[in-house]
Design a protein around this motif. Sequence first.
Motif, PDB file in Angstrom:
ATOM      1  N   SER A 108       0.829  -1.198   0.000  1.00  0.00           N
ATOM      2  CA  SER A 108       0.000   0.000   0.000  1.00  0.00           C
ATOM      3  C   SER A 108       0.869   1.255   0.000  1.00  0.00           C
ATOM      4  CB  SER A 108      -0.918  -0.014   1.222  1.00  0.00           C
ATOM      5  OG  SER A 108      -1.732   1.137   1.231  1.00  0.00           O
ATOM      6  N   ILE A 109       1.038   1.811  -1.181  1.00  0.00           N
ATOM      7  CA  ILE A 109       1.877   3.009  -1.312  1.00  0.00           C
ATOM      8  C   ILE A 109       1.044   4.240  -0.975  1.00  0.00           C
ATOM      9  CG2 ILE A 109       3.248   4.417  -2.870  1.00  0.00           C
ATOM     10  CD1 ILE A 109       3.789   1.869  -4.494  1.00  0.00           C
ATOM     11  N   SER A 110       1.511   5.033  -0.037  1.00  0.00           N
ATOM     12  CA  SER A 110       0.777   6.233   0.343  1.00  0.00           C
ATOM     13  C   SER A 110       1.287   7.464  -0.392  1.00  0.00           C
ATOM     14  CB  SER A 110       0.860   6.457   1.854  1.00  0.00           C
ATOM     15  OG  SER A 110       2.189   6.692   2.252  1.00  0.00           O
ATOM     16  N   ALA A 111       2.550   7.435  -0.806  1.00  0.00           N
ATOM     17  CA  ALA A 111       3.098   8.571  -1.531  1.00  0.00           C
ATOM     18  C   ALA A 111       4.364   8.144  -2.267  1.00  0.00           C
ATOM     19  CB  ALA A 111       3.419   9.739  -0.599  1.00  0.00           C
ATOM     20  N   MET A 112       4.627   8.847  -3.360  1.00  0.00           N
ATOM     21  CA  MET A 112       5.857   8.639  -4.126  1.00  0.00           C
ATOM     22  C   MET A 112       6.515   9.997  -4.310  1.00  0.00           C
ATOM     23  SD  MET A 112       4.427   6.137  -7.083  1.00  0.00           S
ATOM     24  CE  MET A 112       4.585   4.351  -6.955  1.00  0.00           C
ATOM     25  N   ALA A 113       7.825  10.011  -4.378  1.00  0.00           N
ATOM     26  CA  ALA A 113       8.506  11.293  -4.477  1.00  0.00           C
ATOM     27  C   ALA A 113       9.859  11.137  -5.155  1.00  0.00           C
ATOM     28  CB  ALA A 113       8.689  11.910  -3.090  1.00  0.00           C
ATOM     29  N   TRP A 114      10.340  12.265  -5.637  1.00  0.00           N
ATOM     30  CA  TRP A 114      11.691  12.372  -6.177  1.00  0.00           C
ATOM     31  C   TRP A 114      12.449  13.428  -5.378  1.00  0.00           C
ATOM     32  CZ3 TRP A 114      13.869   9.207  -9.735  1.00  0.00           C
ATOM     33  CH2 TRP A 114      13.010   8.409 -10.507  1.00  0.00           C
ATOM     34  N   TYR A 115      13.692  13.116  -5.073  1.00  0.00           N
ATOM     35  CA  TYR A 115      14.603  14.030  -4.402  1.00  0.00           C
ATOM     36  C   TYR A 115      15.853  14.164  -5.271  1.00  0.00           C
ATOM     37  CZ  TYR A 115      12.009  13.641   0.037  1.00  0.00           C
ATOM     38  OH  TYR A 115      11.052  13.698   1.018  1.00  0.00           O
ATOM     39  N   ARG A 116      16.657  15.165  -4.968  1.00  0.00           N
ATOM     40  CA  ARG A 116      17.944  15.296  -5.651  1.00  0.00           C
ATOM     41  C   ARG A 116      18.979  15.826  -4.674  1.00  0.00           C
ATOM     42  NH1 ARG A 116      16.475  20.151  -9.952  1.00  0.00           N
ATOM     43  NH2 ARG A 116      16.277  21.854  -8.428  1.00  0.00           N
ATOM     44  N   GLN A 117      20.226  15.521  -5.000  1.00  0.00           N
ATOM     45  CA  GLN A 117      21.319  15.920  -4.112  1.00  0.00           C
ATOM     46  C   GLN A 117      22.557  16.237  -4.933  1.00  0.00           C
ATOM     47  OE1 GLN A 117      22.430  12.934  -1.195  1.00  0.00           O
ATOM     48  NE2 GLN A 117      23.156  14.498   0.224  1.00  0.00           N
ATOM     49  N   VAL A 118      23.198  17.345  -4.571  1.00  0.00           N
ATOM     50  CA  VAL A 118      24.483  17.705  -5.169  1.00  0.00           C
ATOM     51  C   VAL A 118      25.540  17.595  -4.089  1.00  0.00           C
ATOM     52  CG1 VAL A 118      23.443  19.189  -6.902  1.00  0.00           C
ATOM     53  CG2 VAL A 118      24.160  20.166  -4.723  1.00  0.00           C
ATOM     54  N   PRO A 119      26.792  17.376  -4.479  1.00  0.00           N
ATOM     55  CA  PRO A 119      27.856  17.211  -3.478  1.00  0.00           C
ATOM     56  C   PRO A 119      27.925  18.393  -2.523  1.00  0.00           C
ATOM     57  CG  PRO A 119      28.638  16.552  -5.626  1.00  0.00           C
ATOM     58  CD  PRO A 119      27.286  17.160  -5.834  1.00  0.00           C
ATOM     59  N   GLY A 120      28.014  18.100  -1.243  1.00  0.00           N
ATOM     60  CA  GLY A 120      28.149  19.134  -0.241  1.00  0.00           C
ATOM     61  C   GLY A 120      26.846  19.739   0.239  1.00  0.00           C
ATOM     62  N   LYS A 121      25.723  19.280  -0.338  1.00  0.00           N
ATOM     63  CA  LYS A 121      24.424  19.813   0.067  1.00  0.00           C
ATOM     64  C   LYS A 121      23.505  18.689   0.509  1.00  0.00           C
ATOM     65  CE  LYS A 121      24.382  24.039  -2.709  1.00  0.00           C
ATOM     66  NZ  LYS A 121      23.578  24.874  -3.644  1.00  0.00           N
ATOM     67  N   GLU A 122      22.484  19.061   1.257  1.00  0.00           N
ATOM     68  CA  GLU A 122      21.513  18.069   1.712  1.00  0.00           C
ATOM     69  C   GLU A 122      20.601  17.649   0.555  1.00  0.00           C
ATOM     70  OE1 GLU A 122      21.048  19.431   6.411  1.00  0.00           O
ATOM     71  OE2 GLU A 122      19.323  19.430   5.063  1.00  0.00           O
ATOM     72  N   ARG A 123      20.082  16.454   0.680  1.00  0.00           N
ATOM     73  CA  ARG A 123      19.121  15.970  -0.289  1.00  0.00           C
ATOM     74  C   ARG A 123      17.848  16.820  -0.180  1.00  0.00           C
ATOM     75  NH1 ARG A 123      18.394   9.564  -0.465  1.00  0.00           N
ATOM     76  NH2 ARG A 123      20.673   9.842  -0.570  1.00  0.00           N
ATOM     77  N   GLU A 124      17.321  17.257  -1.308  1.00  0.00           N
ATOM     78  CA  GLU A 124      16.151  18.119  -1.289  1.00  0.00           C
ATOM     79  C   GLU A 124      15.000  17.494  -2.085  1.00  0.00           C
ATOM     80  OE1 GLU A 124      16.722  21.856  -3.253  1.00  0.00           O
ATOM     81  OE2 GLU A 124      17.211  20.951  -5.175  1.00  0.00           O
ATOM     82  N   PRO A 125      13.778  17.739  -1.639  1.00  0.00           N
ATOM     83  CA  PRO A 125      12.624  17.220  -2.380  1.00  0.00           C
ATOM     84  C   PRO A 125      12.424  17.985  -3.677  1.00  0.00           C
ATOM     85  CG  PRO A 125      11.891  18.555  -0.543  1.00  0.00           C
ATOM     86  CD  PRO A 125      13.365  18.444  -0.414  1.00  0.00           C
ATOM     87  N   VAL A 126      12.045  17.260  -4.708  1.00  0.00           N
ATOM     88  CA  VAL A 126      11.792  17.857  -6.019  1.00  0.00           C
ATOM     89  C   VAL A 126      10.308  17.792  -6.360  1.00  0.00           C
ATOM     90  CG1 VAL A 126      12.256  17.678  -8.490  1.00  0.00           C
ATOM     91  CG2 VAL A 126      14.098  17.276  -6.840  1.00  0.00           C
ATOM     92  N   ALA A 127       9.716  16.613  -6.194  1.00  0.00           N
ATOM     93  CA  ALA A 127       8.306  16.419  -6.551  1.00  0.00           C
ATOM     94  C   ALA A 127       7.739  15.312  -5.689  1.00  0.00           C
ATOM     95  CB  ALA A 127       8.170  16.061  -8.026  1.00  0.00           C
ATOM     96  N   ARG A 128       6.442  15.425  -5.422  1.00  0.00           N
ATOM     97  CA  ARG A 128       5.769  14.429  -4.595  1.00  0.00           C
ATOM     98  C   ARG A 128       4.387  14.160  -5.160  1.00  0.00           C
ATOM     99  NH1 ARG A 128       2.229  14.053  -0.212  1.00  0.00           N
ATOM    100  NH2 ARG A 128       2.769  12.476   1.362  1.00  0.00           N
ATOM    101  N   LEU A 129       4.007  12.883  -5.146  1.00  0.00           N
ATOM    102  CA  LEU A 129       2.693  12.469  -5.631  1.00  0.00           C
ATOM    103  C   LEU A 129       2.019  11.660  -4.542  1.00  0.00           C
ATOM    104  CD1 LEU A 129       0.834  12.457  -8.170  1.00  0.00           C
ATOM    105  CD2 LEU A 129       1.877  10.271  -8.771  1.00  0.00           C
ATOM    106  N   SER A 130       0.887  12.165  -4.049  1.00  0.00           N
ATOM    107  CA  SER A 130       0.210  11.483  -2.964  1.00  0.00           C
ATOM    108  C   SER A 130      -0.778  10.462  -3.509  1.00  0.00           C
ATOM    109  CB  SER A 130      -0.508  12.498  -2.076  1.00  0.00           C
ATOM    110  OG  SER A 130      -1.471  13.188  -2.836  1.00  0.00           O
ATOM    111  N   ILE A 131      -1.368   9.680  -2.594  1.00  0.00           N
ATOM    112  CA  ILE A 131      -2.262   8.599  -2.996  1.00  0.00           C
ATOM    113  C   ILE A 131      -3.496   9.120  -3.723  1.00  0.00           C
ATOM    114  CG2 ILE A 131      -3.514   8.601  -0.813  1.00  0.00           C
ATOM    115  CD1 ILE A 131      -2.517   5.527  -2.943  1.00  0.00           C
ATOM    116  N   ASP A 132      -3.889  10.368  -3.459  1.00  0.00           N
ATOM    117  CA  ASP A 132      -5.054  10.941  -4.131  1.00  0.00           C
ATOM    118  C   ASP A 132      -4.679  11.654  -5.420  1.00  0.00           C
ATOM    119  OD1 ASP A 132      -5.496  13.988  -2.120  1.00  0.00           O
ATOM    120  OD2 ASP A 132      -3.793  13.188  -3.233  1.00  0.00           O
ATOM    121  N   ALA A 133      -3.441  11.411  -5.881  1.00  0.00           N
ATOM    122  CA  ALA A 133      -2.943  11.963  -7.149  1.00  0.00           C
ATOM    123  C   ALA A 133      -2.621  13.447  -7.088  1.00  0.00           C
ATOM    124  CB  ALA A 133      -3.903  11.686  -8.296  1.00  0.00           C
ATOM    125  N   THR A 134      -2.528  13.990  -5.906  1.00  0.00           N
ATOM    126  CA  THR A 134      -2.098  15.380  -5.764  1.00  0.00           C
ATOM    127  C   THR A 134      -0.582  15.457  -5.939  1.00  0.00           C
ATOM    128  OG1 THR A 134      -3.886  15.868  -4.218  1.00  0.00           O
ATOM    129  CG2 THR A 134      -2.010  17.363  -4.240  1.00  0.00           C
TER     130      THR A 134
END
Length: 119
Positions: A30-56
């Motif tokens: 049961s997947i509640s959400a899916m997301a993509w993150y990205r990270q560059v050297p020396g920086k924290e991983r940051e969220p890029v996009a998120r898709l919730s179970i209701d397709a938001t």
Amino acid sequence: QVQLVESGGGLVQPGGSLRLSCAASRNIGSISAMAWYRQVPGKEREPVARLSIDATANYTDSVKGRFTISRNKARDTVYLQMNSLKIEDTAVYYCKMNVRFGVQFKDYWGQGTQVTVSS
């Protein structure tokens, strides 16, 4: 053990497009959400996009209008269509799936795929 397998990264010129894919190695539940993150050297991983179970879908401001997150429910696969790529989009991109097990939740991460935008 479920694994998330990413593909689609690579080298592209500014203004170009790439499509990232992230597939679960088996039925993940049961997947509640899916997301993509990205990270560059020396920086924290940051969220890029998120898709919730209701397709938001939600996007970080810097990619709005250029990136699109989508899902293939039948295959537990999430995609990130990236258009009009900029040099500053260069990063390692990671997918994440948040899965519900009863009242508990667990995050699964992909191994990361390199996206390089360069002329």
